[in-house]
Design a protein around this motif. Structure first.
Motif, PDB file in Angstrom:
ATOM      1  N   ARG A   9       0.083   5.786   0.261  1.00 14.27           N
ATOM      2  CA  ARG A   9      -0.864   6.895   0.290  1.00 14.27           C
ATOM      3  C   ARG A   9      -0.211   8.114  -0.328  1.00 14.27           C
ATOM      4  O   ARG A   9       0.808   8.597   0.173  1.00 14.27           O
ATOM      5  CB  ARG A   9      -1.346   7.215   1.695  1.00 14.27           C
ATOM      6  CG  ARG A   9      -2.507   8.227   1.673  1.00 14.27           C
ATOM      7  CD  ARG A   9      -3.093   8.512   3.025  1.00 14.27           C
ATOM      8  NE  ARG A   9      -2.365   9.530   3.752  1.00 14.27           N
ATOM      9  CZ  ARG A   9      -2.913  10.346   4.655  1.00 14.27           C
ATOM     10  NH1 ARG A   9      -4.205  10.251   4.919  1.00 14.27           N
ATOM     11  NH2 ARG A   9      -2.175  11.227   5.294  1.00 14.27           N
ATOM     12  N   ARG A  46      -9.742  -0.941  -4.853  1.00 18.97           N
ATOM     13  CA  ARG A  46      -8.376  -0.953  -4.324  1.00 18.97           C
ATOM     14  C   ARG A  46      -7.901   0.444  -3.916  1.00 18.97           C
ATOM     15  O   ARG A  46      -7.123   0.581  -2.963  1.00 18.97           O
ATOM     16  CB  ARG A  46      -7.399  -1.514  -5.370  1.00 18.97           C
ATOM     17  CG  ARG A  46      -7.706  -2.933  -5.797  1.00 18.97           C
ATOM     18  CD  ARG A  46      -6.593  -3.493  -6.698  1.00 18.97           C
ATOM     19  NE  ARG A  46      -6.435  -2.736  -7.930  1.00 18.97           N
ATOM     20  CZ  ARG A  46      -5.304  -2.140  -8.290  1.00 18.97           C
ATOM     21  NH1 ARG A  46      -4.240  -2.201  -7.513  1.00 18.97           N
ATOM     22  NH2 ARG A  46      -5.234  -1.486  -9.450  1.00 18.97           N
ATOM     23  N   PHE A  47      -8.339   1.460  -4.635  1.00 16.84           N
ATOM     24  CA  PHE A  47      -7.924   2.836  -4.372  1.00 16.84           C
ATOM     25  C   PHE A  47      -9.083   3.610  -3.754  1.00 16.84           C
ATOM     26  O   PHE A  47     -10.252   3.369  -4.080  1.00 16.84           O
ATOM     27  CB  PHE A  47      -7.504   3.534  -5.664  1.00 16.84           C
ATOM     28  CG  PHE A  47      -6.222   3.039  -6.273  1.00 16.84           C
ATOM     29  CD1 PHE A  47      -5.590   1.890  -5.827  1.00 16.84           C
ATOM     30  CD2 PHE A  47      -5.638   3.748  -7.315  1.00 16.84           C
ATOM     31  CE1 PHE A  47      -4.411   1.444  -6.400  1.00 16.84           C
ATOM     32  CE2 PHE A  47      -4.463   3.320  -7.901  1.00 16.84           C
ATOM     33  CZ  PHE A  47      -3.855   2.162  -7.448  1.00 16.84           C
ATOM     34  N   GLN A  49      -5.406   6.784  -1.304  1.00 15.16           N
ATOM     35  CA  GLN A  49      -4.971   5.562  -0.619  1.00 15.16           C
ATOM     36  C   GLN A  49      -4.992   4.426  -1.624  1.00 15.16           C
ATOM     37  O   GLN A  49      -6.033   4.135  -2.222  1.00 15.16           O
ATOM     38  CB  GLN A  49      -5.899   5.247   0.554  1.00 15.16           C
ATOM     39  CG  GLN A  49      -5.551   3.969   1.292  1.00 15.16           C
ATOM     40  CD  GLN A  49      -4.209   4.050   1.994  1.00 15.16           C
ATOM     41  OE1 GLN A  49      -3.895   5.050   2.626  1.00 15.16           O
ATOM     42  NE2 GLN A  49      -3.407   2.996   1.898  1.00 15.16           N
ATOM     43  N   MET A  50      -3.846   3.804  -1.816  1.00 18.60           N
ATOM     44  CA  MET A  50      -3.720   2.734  -2.803  1.00 18.60           C
ATOM     45  C   MET A  50      -3.364   1.440  -2.091  1.00 18.60           C
ATOM     46  O   MET A  50      -2.305   1.344  -1.458  1.00 18.60           O
ATOM     47  CB  MET A  50      -2.639   3.095  -3.827  1.00 18.60           C
ATOM     48  CG  MET A  50      -2.870   4.441  -4.504  1.00 18.60           C
ATOM     49  SD  MET A  50      -1.682   4.780  -5.815  1.00 18.60           S
ATOM     50  CE  MET A  50      -0.173   4.899  -4.868  1.00 18.60           C
ATOM     51  N   ASN A  51      -4.237   0.469  -2.184  1.00 20.49           N
ATOM     52  CA  ASN A  51      -4.025  -0.841  -1.567  1.00 20.49           C
ATOM     53  C   ASN A  51      -3.934  -1.925  -2.635  1.00 20.49           C
ATOM     54  O   ASN A  51      -4.327  -1.700  -3.789  1.00 20.49           O
ATOM     55  CB  ASN A  51      -5.171  -1.156  -0.615  1.00 20.49           C
ATOM     56  CG  ASN A  51      -5.279  -0.171   0.525  1.00 20.49           C
ATOM     57  OD1 ASN A  51      -4.280   0.389   0.983  1.00 20.49           O
ATOM     58  ND2 ASN A  51      -6.503   0.057   0.985  1.00 20.49           N
ATOM     59  N   SER A  52      -3.433  -3.067  -2.244  1.00 22.48           N
ATOM     60  CA  SER A  52      -3.316  -4.215  -3.158  1.00 22.48           C
ATOM     61  C   SER A  52      -2.668  -3.795  -4.477  1.00 22.48           C
ATOM     62  O   SER A  52      -3.167  -4.111  -5.558  1.00 22.48           O
ATOM     63  CB  SER A  52      -4.703  -4.820  -3.421  1.00 22.48           C
ATOM     64  OG  SER A  52      -5.313  -5.222  -2.206  1.00 22.48           O
ATOM     65  N   LEU A  53      -1.573  -3.103  -4.361  1.00 20.99           N
ATOM     66  CA  LEU A  53      -0.920  -2.564  -5.553  1.00 20.99           C
ATOM     67  C   LEU A  53      -0.396  -3.672  -6.451  1.00 20.99           C
ATOM     68  O   LEU A  53       0.048  -4.738  -5.976  1.00 20.99           O
ATOM     69  CB  LEU A  53       0.204  -1.626  -5.156  1.00 20.99           C
ATOM     70  CG  LEU A  53      -0.278  -0.235  -4.705  1.00 20.99           C
ATOM     71  CD1 LEU A  53       0.794   0.484  -3.911  1.00 20.99           C
ATOM     72  CD2 LEU A  53      -0.695   0.589  -5.914  1.00 20.99           C
ATOM     73  N   SER A 109       0.831  -1.199   0.000  1.00 24.41           N
ATOM     74  CA  SER A 109       0.000   0.000   0.000  1.00 24.41           C
ATOM     75  C   SER A 109       0.867   1.251   0.000  1.00 24.41           C
ATOM     76  O   SER A 109       2.009   1.230   0.482  1.00 24.41           O
ATOM     77  CB  SER A 109      -0.905   0.023   1.240  1.00 24.41           C
ATOM     78  OG  SER A 109      -1.792  -1.072   1.246  1.00 24.41           O
TER      79      SER A 109
END
Length: 118
Positions: free
Chosen positions: A19, A67-68, A82-86, A17
């Motif tokens: 941010r 995801r975002f 917020q960026m997850n599971s990139l 992740s």
């Protein structure tokens, strides 16, 4: 006039992740829609997400949906991504943008690089 400065980019492993933050100057920030775009190497810039002036409405590209998350703080003149599971395909320079209404973005930041490794 609005000036935008992005920060928070960097190198992250797939599944991780990050941010991103966008600091905006100008008294009219709270009246602008804000957005994030990205440009991968050798590709055209593409839309990622947008948020309305109040924060009440958001819209995401299918590639990042779920995801975002975009958010804003009008008291601090800040927008966040917020960026997850990139994924490696998220690797790009990410740009913050401002405008009266989506998709009419008039002001752009210089960008921050996000690199997602395998």
């Amino acid at each position: 006039q609005v000036q935008l400065v992005e920060s928070g980019g960097g190198l992250v492993q797939a599944g991780g992740s990050l941010r991103l933050s966008c600091a905006a100057s100008g008294r009219t920030f709270s009246s602008y829609a804000m957005g994030w775009f990205r440009q991968a190497p050798g590709k055209e810039r593409e839309f990622v997400t947008t948020i309305s002036w109040s924060g009440g409405n958001t819209y995401y590209a299918d590639s990042v949906k779920g995801r975002f998350t975009i958010s804003r703080d009008n008291l601090k003149n800040m927008v966040y991504l917020q960026m997850n599971s990139l994924k490696p395909e998220d690797t790009a320079v990410y740009y913050c943008a401002a405008g009266p209404i989506y998709p009419q973005f008039e002001y752009w930041g210089q960008g921050t690089l996000v690199t997602v490794s395998e």
